[in-house]
Design a protein around this motif. Structure first.
Motif, PDB file in Angstrom:
ATOM      1  N   PRO A  74       7.670 -32.865  -3.210  1.00 38.33           N
ATOM      2  CA  PRO A  74       8.237 -32.376  -4.478  1.00 38.33           C
ATOM      3  C   PRO A  74       8.063 -30.877  -4.675  1.00 38.33           C
ATOM      4  CG  PRO A  74       6.202 -33.600  -4.859  1.00 38.33           C
ATOM      5  CD  PRO A  74       6.558 -33.804  -3.418  1.00 38.33           C
ATOM      6  N   ALA A  75       7.196 -30.246  -3.885  1.00 40.64           N
ATOM      7  CA  ALA A  75       7.017 -28.791  -3.986  1.00 40.64           C
ATOM      8  C   ALA A  75       8.144 -28.033  -3.317  1.00 40.64           C
ATOM      9  CB  ALA A  75       5.678 -28.386  -3.367  1.00 40.64           C
ATOM     10  N   HIS A  76       8.946 -28.705  -2.501  1.00 40.34           N
ATOM     11  CA  HIS A  76      10.062 -28.059  -1.813  1.00 40.34           C
ATOM     12  C   HIS A  76      11.302 -28.151  -2.699  1.00 40.34           C
ATOM     13  CE1 HIS A  76       8.090 -28.818   2.373  1.00 40.34           C
ATOM     14  NE2 HIS A  76       7.450 -27.922   1.642  1.00 40.34           N
ATOM     15  N   PRO A  89      15.874 -28.324  -8.886  1.00 35.64           N
ATOM     16  CA  PRO A  89      15.247 -29.604  -8.530  1.00 35.64           C
ATOM     17  C   PRO A  89      14.727 -29.592  -7.097  1.00 35.64           C
ATOM     18  CG  PRO A  89      17.612 -29.795  -8.417  1.00 35.64           C
ATOM     19  CD  PRO A  89      17.337 -28.418  -8.955  1.00 35.64           C
ATOM     20  N   SER A  90      14.110 -30.676  -6.716  1.00 34.12           N
ATOM     21  CA  SER A  90      13.586 -30.795  -5.358  1.00 34.12           C
ATOM     22  C   SER A  90      14.728 -30.850  -4.348  1.00 34.12           C
ATOM     23  CB  SER A  90      12.722 -32.047  -5.223  1.00 34.12           C
ATOM     24  OG  SER A  90      13.525 -33.218  -5.276  1.00 34.12           O
ATOM     25  N   ARG A  91      14.425 -30.448  -3.129  1.00 35.85           N
ATOM     26  CA  ARG A  91      15.429 -30.539  -2.075  1.00 35.85           C
ATOM     27  C   ARG A  91      15.744 -31.996  -1.760  1.00 35.85           C
ATOM     28  NH1 ARG A  91      12.822 -25.882   0.543  1.00 35.85           N
ATOM     29  NH2 ARG A  91      12.098 -27.160   2.281  1.00 35.85           N
ATOM     30  N   HIS A  92      14.774 -32.862  -1.944  1.00 28.66           N
ATOM     31  CA  HIS A  92      15.026 -34.287  -1.703  1.00 28.66           C
ATOM     32  C   HIS A  92      16.087 -34.808  -2.665  1.00 28.66           C
ATOM     33  CE1 HIS A  92      14.224 -38.679  -1.568  1.00 28.66           C
ATOM     34  NE2 HIS A  92      13.972 -38.417  -0.310  1.00 28.66           N
ATOM     35  N   VAL A 119      15.151 -34.440 -15.057  1.00 34.57           N
ATOM     36  CA  VAL A 119      14.091 -33.675 -15.716  1.00 34.57           C
ATOM     37  C   VAL A 119      12.990 -34.587 -16.242  1.00 34.57           C
ATOM     38  CG1 VAL A 119      13.602 -32.105 -17.639  1.00 34.57           C
ATOM     39  CG2 VAL A 119      15.654 -31.781 -16.254  1.00 34.57           C
ATOM     40  N   ARG A 120      13.332 -35.815 -16.551  1.00 33.92           N
ATOM     41  CA  ARG A 120      12.296 -36.739 -17.034  1.00 33.92           C
ATOM     42  C   ARG A 120      11.274 -37.035 -15.940  1.00 33.92           C
ATOM     43  NH1 ARG A 120      11.542 -41.998 -16.522  1.00 33.92           N
ATOM     44  NH2 ARG A 120      13.586 -42.277 -15.547  1.00 33.92           N
ATOM     45  N   THR A 121      11.744 -37.240 -14.718  1.00 31.43           N
ATOM     46  CA  THR A 121      10.829 -37.544 -13.616  1.00 31.43           C
ATOM     47  C   THR A 121      10.309 -36.282 -12.933  1.00 31.43           C
ATOM     48  OG1 THR A 121      12.740 -37.774 -12.139  1.00 31.43           O
ATOM     49  CG2 THR A 121      11.889 -39.778 -13.173  1.00 31.43           C
ATOM     50  N   ASP A 122      11.001 -35.157 -13.136  1.00 29.79           N
ATOM     51  CA  ASP A 122      10.590 -33.901 -12.518  1.00 29.79           C
ATOM     52  C   ASP A 122      10.745 -32.778 -13.545  1.00 29.79           C
ATOM     53  OD1 ASP A 122       9.983 -31.775 -10.851  1.00 29.79           O
ATOM     54  OD2 ASP A 122      11.887 -31.829  -9.756  1.00 29.79           O
ATOM     55  N   LEU A 177      22.668 -34.604 -11.757  1.00 30.14           N
ATOM     56  CA  LEU A 177      21.265 -34.506 -12.169  1.00 30.14           C
ATOM     57  C   LEU A 177      21.079 -35.000 -13.602  1.00 30.14           C
ATOM     58  CD1 LEU A 177      20.454 -30.968 -10.710  1.00 30.14           C
ATOM     59  CD2 LEU A 177      19.526 -33.131  -9.870  1.00 30.14           C
ATOM     60  N   THR A 178      22.015 -34.598 -14.474  1.00 33.94           N
ATOM     61  CA  THR A 178      21.911 -34.994 -15.879  1.00 33.94           C
ATOM     62  C   THR A 178      22.063 -36.499 -16.033  1.00 33.94           C
ATOM     63  OG1 THR A 178      22.822 -32.848 -16.545  1.00 33.94           O
ATOM     64  CG2 THR A 178      22.888 -34.624 -18.170  1.00 33.94           C
ATOM     65  N   ALA A 179      23.000 -37.089 -15.303  1.00 33.84           N
ATOM     66  CA  ALA A 179      23.233 -38.532 -15.403  1.00 33.84           C
ATOM     67  C   ALA A 179      22.014 -39.325 -14.964  1.00 33.84           C
ATOM     68  CB  ALA A 179      24.452 -38.919 -14.564  1.00 33.84           C
TER      69      ALA A 179
END
Length: 468
Positions: free
Chosen positions: A58-60, A104-107, A89-92, A83-85
């Motif tokens: 998650p740091a990437h 956001p994360s690259r994953h 942001v709730r999980t990250d 992302l919005t759907a």
């Protein structure tokens, strides 16, 4: 097993299922839904992730705002809506900056691309590697490591990032736990203890990712990062502005003329209260045309003298990762030095590394527990190290570009063979083509180029020979 296309549709084989290969498939499907059998040859479990977006750390994070990471140039907000759907942001919560930008994360980005591919009817994912490409009766036969063969009318090479090359000074450590030669390998940092002293060779984006990973894992030992100039990637501006300046009216004829124009434009931008980011953004947007307008010898001068400065300003850090570096530098846990490796000695319980500081200072010894390579992908050695490209070179199907950046292609992304002829149905997508196009590492640039590749594939007539 030999895989043939259907009788009604042309077949396109895409070798490489990272972001470049995935975007070719997506563009083909948008431009001509159902017109092609698309076979993606990619050994990873999922198409669309590649090296960068396979990371589960998650740091990437993506290093440009999400609003610029679309896969469709005609729908620039698609990724933001995705992302919005999913309420990312709730999980990250760290993905959202106070100014509203999303990093956001690259994953997450890999999941976005991979999910779009799953909706393409008729797309086949061959989870294997391509080993040879040969022309047979007007079509291409792609042999695979699993023993199968894909027969296609058009082949798109979307091979991207090879692992770093081990510097000569570190070859004695190759294969030992003392050297982390591929920081992207699964479990690369598992053996590193929290208090180990590490030398990181390289000071760009890969170094920043390594430091972010180590901090997330609770590492507290001393970190020393070196590169020849000691430059690190710059952060994004907190006050984004529209691209500023013009570098094509007329285009510069030399690398020095380009540098002088950039400096003059920077001075004008500063006088107007703008940061350098707006100027370099315009250079990036016009970069391909600038590159192609320069004579070959001037391109070489640009690569030799200006590329390191370009890379650090062009490929910027995600703000979250920049904060990690600033914190470690302020705490004294990280130092970044302009130095090169002269040698290393394994002393049993540690390594003695001899560093040669820049500008003629006396060499010095640095005691570390482990060395991590962060020199980036070894694109210059692709034709030597990649089995497929080595075969294609030997058979005369392909050759390196004259700058050593990847494969020789023409302005339509067609591979140039040993005789200097462009092959209409052998196309190259992504960074492998940057010797011709100059700027082809960032996702926005790759998306535009892969769309042109898809258009080329659409307008090449399929061979009628060999249909079964």
């Amino acid at each position: 097993m030999t895989q043939h296309p259907s009788a009604a549709r042309a077949a396109v084989a895409i070798i490489g299922g990272g972001v470049s290969g995935a975007n070719v498939a997506l563009a083909l499907n948008r431009l001509a839904p159902g017109a092609f059998d698309i076979v993606v040859i990619e050994p990873r479990d999922a198409i669309g992730r590649g090296l960068a977006y396979s990371s589960e750390d998650p740091a990437h994070r993506i290093n440009v705002p999400a609003s610029r990471m679309e896969t469709d140039p005609d729908d620039p907000e698609h990724f933001v809506r995705w992302l919005t759907a999913r309420d990312i942001v709730r999980t990250d919560p760290g993905a959202l900056l106070p100014d509203g930008r999303l990093f956001p994360s690259r994953h997450a980005y890999g999941s976005y691309v991979s999910g779009q591919l799953s909706a393409i009817a008729g797309l086949v994912h061959r989870r294997t590697r391509a080993t040879t490409v040969r022309r047979v009766d007007g079509r291409y036969h792609v042999a695979c490591a699993d023993g199968g063969t894909v027969v296609a009318d058009t082949v798109v090479l979307a091979i991207c990032h090879p692992p770093p090359t081990i510097p000569a000074a570190l070859t004695s450590l190759a294969g030992t736990p003392r050297l982390v030669a591929n920081p992207w390998a699964t479990g690369a940092f598992d053996a590193i203890a929290p208090d180990e002293r590490l030398l990181i060779v390289g000071t760009g984006l890969t170094m920043a990712d390594i430091v972010a990973t180590l901090e997330r894992r609770g590492h507290r030992g001393a970190l020393t990062a070196i590169s020849r100039r000691g430059q690190r990637s710059k952060p994004h501006t907190t006050q984004p502005a529209e691209p500023y300046g013009d570098f094509l009216s007329p285009p510069p004829a030399t690398a020095l003329a380009l540098l002088r124009r950039i400096r003059a434009t920077l001075a004008c931008a500063t006088a107007e209260g703008l940061s350098w980011h707006a100027v370099l953004d315009q250079v990036r947007l016009q970069g391909s045309d600038i590159w192609r307008s320069l004579p070959v010898n001037e391109r070489q001068r640009l690569l030799q003298h200006l590329r390191p400065f370009w890379d650090t300003h062009r490929f910027r850090l995600a703000p979250q990762v920049h904060d990690v570096l600033e914190r470690r530098l302020h705490d004294g846990a990280l130092s970044i030095e302009a130095a090169s490796l002269r040698g290393v000695r394994d002393c049993g319980d540690h390594l003695d590394v001899t560093l040669q500081p820049r500008h003629g200072a006396a060499p010095r010894l640095l005691a570390v527990d482990r060395i991590v390579l962060a020199t980036g992908p070894a694109h210059g050695s692709l034709f030597r190290d990649d089995m497929l490209l080595r075969q294609m070179l030997q058979d005369g199907l392909a050759r390196p570009d004259i700058h050593g950046l990847g494969m020789a292609v023409d302005d339509n992304s067609r591979a140039i063979d040993a005789d200097g002829a462009a092959q209409p149905r052998l196309l190259v997508a992504g960074p492998l083509a940057r010797g011709t196009f100059g700027e082809l590492m960032g996702v926005p640039d790759v998306v535009r180029q892969t769309r042109r590749v898809a258009e080329m594939a659409m307008h090449v007539p399929a061979s009628s020979s060999g249909r079964r």
